[in-house]
Every structure is written in C-alpha cells, then in structure tokens.
Scaffold this active site. Structure first.
Site, PDB file in Angstrom:
ATOM      1  N   ALA A  13       0.802  -1.226   0.000  1.00  0.00           N
ATOM      2  CA  ALA A  13       0.000   0.000   0.000  1.00  0.00           C
ATOM      3  C   ALA A  13       0.834   1.274   0.000  1.00  0.00           C
ATOM      4  CB  ALA A  13      -0.940   0.000   1.211  1.00  0.00           C
ATOM      5  N   LYS A  16       4.226   3.238  -4.933  1.00  0.00           N
ATOM      6  CA  LYS A  16       3.596   4.172  -5.867  1.00  0.00           C
ATOM      7  C   LYS A  16       2.290   3.631  -6.415  1.00  0.00           C
ATOM      8  CE  LYS A  16       7.999   6.313  -7.121  1.00  0.00           C
ATOM      9  NZ  LYS A  16       9.031   6.499  -8.171  1.00  0.00           N
ATOM     10  N   THR A 108       1.735  -7.612  -9.364  1.00  0.00           N
ATOM     11  CA  THR A 108       3.157  -7.891  -9.219  1.00  0.00           C
ATOM     12  C   THR A 108       3.578  -8.944 -10.243  1.00  0.00           C
ATOM     13  OG1 THR A 108       2.885  -7.537  -6.839  1.00  0.00           O
ATOM     14  CG2 THR A 108       4.969  -8.497  -7.577  1.00  0.00           C
ATOM     15  N   THR A 109       4.645  -8.677 -10.977  1.00  0.00           N
ATOM     16  CA  THR A 109       5.130  -9.636 -11.967  1.00  0.00           C
ATOM     17  C   THR A 109       6.438 -10.262 -11.477  1.00  0.00           C
ATOM     18  OG1 THR A 109       6.293  -7.890 -13.182  1.00  0.00           O
ATOM     19  CG2 THR A 109       4.043  -8.406 -13.876  1.00  0.00           C
ATOM     20  N   HIS A 163      11.074   0.714 -18.503  1.00  0.00           N
ATOM     21  CA  HIS A 163      10.490   0.964 -17.190  1.00  0.00           C
ATOM     22  C   HIS A 163      11.434   1.790 -16.318  1.00  0.00           C
ATOM     23  CE1 HIS A 163       7.646  -2.210 -18.296  1.00  0.00           C
ATOM     24  NE2 HIS A 163       6.895  -1.810 -17.290  1.00  0.00           N
ATOM     25  N   LYS A 167      12.151  -1.001 -10.935  1.00  0.00           N
ATOM     26  CA  LYS A 167      11.474  -2.251 -11.263  1.00  0.00           C
ATOM     27  C   LYS A 167      12.455  -3.397 -11.095  1.00  0.00           C
ATOM     28  CE  LYS A 167       8.738  -4.545 -14.861  1.00  0.00           C
ATOM     29  NZ  LYS A 167       7.716  -4.974 -13.880  1.00  0.00           N
TER      30      LYS A 167
END
Length: 274
Positions: A13, A16, A108-109, A163, A167
């Site tokens: 939470a 960003k 989420t990847t 990105h 990341k």
C-alpha cells in the site's frame, strides 16, 4: 450480488502503485478499504490515507499480513486482496490469501511458470477466484490485440519494454505476455538471415517463445512503456504504448476487484475479463 461494499486489502500500500490503488478504492462507492499492508519500516503505523495524500482514514499501515488475512476472512462479504509488492514475496502472498478465502488481484510480476502453475492448481482446488494481471491498462490490451493482427502478415518482430529503474524484474511481465500471445499464433518468427555473434552477451536481448527477442531498458524518468516493432521488406510497423501517470491502471484494477468475486479459478490477463 450483495449491495454491501467489497472489503479490500491493499498489499504494498505504501508503494507508488499501492497508493494509487488506495485512492481508487476509497473513491469507489462499492468498495471499502479494510487493511493496508507494507513492509517498509518507515511506514509502519502511519495512516494510509495520509500516506496516499487523501487525508486520514484511520487505517494504520501494518506488515502483519497473516493477521490482516485472518481479519479479512471474518468479514461479512467476500474480501479481495490487491497485491503490488515484490517478486520475492508475491507467490507467498497469493497462497496465503487463497488459504484464507481471500480473492487475490495481482499486479506484481516476476513469478516463474512453475509458480503460476502451482497457483492455478491451488486456486482451482480451493474454488477461489484469482486474477494475475501483468498490465492493468486498457491501452496495453488494445496494443496486444493489434500486435496479434499484425503478426498474421509479418514474420519479423521484436519487443522493447522501458520501465523506471526501481522495477525489480526483467523482462516485464507485460512484454513476456505479449511474446506469449504472439507465439500462440502458431508460427516461428524472425527466420535467420545470417549467423549472429554477440560481441557482448545479451546485446540481442532475451529470447522468448517462438524466437521473439525482448529488450529491457531501465531508467529514471520512465514509468512503463512498450514497443512491438514489426519489419518486412521496405517497411516498419511500430506499435507503442506509453504510461504518463499510474492512474491509467486504476479502471482496470477496480474492474478486476469486481470481476474476481465471480471467478472460481485463476485467470491470467486483463483481456480475459473485458
């Protein structure tokens, strides 16, 4: 369907994306935020509304995920957990949520194919809806659909994804998914013209399914961007999607929160629920 608001937990939470989700859920008349989870020690105990910039919500940020899942499981309505955390912990987060009967919506990847398969089987066995969404943008779904159409006429294609430099995983889940969608067309792309030699390892990018190359760029100032470039004799066809603000993902997130309650298994990709 009940008229009571959907109880929502936001995991990650304080990040960003997490803060954007908090704002979106707070503004949705059919949802109510019941918990905010983040493992950043500087945020523990702070009010999530103040952290998100929308004023006090009387919901302190906690890092006690198991306790929050147990609390959510006691709610009258089926709860949903939105996860924007880190590849290292997302698999455990999803498993924990499903074990408590909470429906995960995951942005989420970075999970492996084995982890995704395990989650699919676990959700199926529990008859619990779970959405894994590499990209919540409607524009990205449209780009992927256009790429599928173009792939019928072009044999050469490469993907570039760009990105921000915070990341953690590369290539992005969206780029991998785009390559997978193209691979489902049943053709092998980029037939070799010469024997290539990389003078520096990785110069030609990563090799995805059906001989599709993915190139990853990480720089401050970027948010999330992707190009799919097709080539043929005498022409280049480029499809590009640019994100200028994370709020563009929120319609997809809110839609996913509503749709996951109707599912009894795992679904991968926003296009599957549109």
């Amino acid at each position: 369907m009940s008229n009571s608001p959907i109880p929502v937990i936001v995991n990650g939470a304080g990040g960003k994306m997490g803060r954007e989700v908090v704002k979106a859920v707070a503004g949705a008349s059919d949802m109510t935020l019941i918990a905010a989870i983040d493992r950043n020690p500087d945020l523990i105990g702070k009010d999530i509304g103040e952290v998100a910039g929308i004023g006090e919500m009387e919901i302190p940020i906690t890092n006690e995920m198991e306790s929050m899942c147990a609390f959510a499981a006691q709610q009258k309505e089926l709860p949903v957990m939105v996860d924007f955390t880190h590849p290292d912990g997302v698999y455990h987060n999803i498993r924990s949520a499903i074990a408590y009967g909470i429906r995960p919506v995951v942005g989420t990847t970075g999970m492996s194919a084995k982890q995704l398969k395990d989650i699919e089987e676990f959700a199926e066995k529990a008859s619990t809806g779970c959405l894994i969404i590499p990209n919540f943008s409607i524009g990205m779904v449209l780009l992927q659909q256009a790429a599928i159409q173009a792939s019928k006429y072009f044999d050469h294609v490469e993907i570039i994804e760009l990105h921000h430099n915070q990341k953690a995983d590369a290539p992005s889940g969206t780029a991998i998914q785009t390559a997978q969608l193209l691979a489902e067309m049943g053709k092998t792309f980029n037939p070799p013209e010469v024997k290539e030699t990389e003078k520096i390892a990785g110069a030609r990018g990563s090799l995805a399914e059906e001989n599709i190359r993915i190139h990853s760029i990480r720089l401050p100032g970027l948010i999330a961007h992707q190009e799919v470039i097709f080539g043929a004799a005498g022409q280049i066809y480029t499809l590009r999607h640019d994100t200028s603000d994370r709020s563009c993902y929120m319609p997809g997130v809110l839609l996913s929160i509503r749709k996951v309650l109707q599912l009894k298994s795992m679904v991968y990709g926003l296009e599957k629920i549109l």
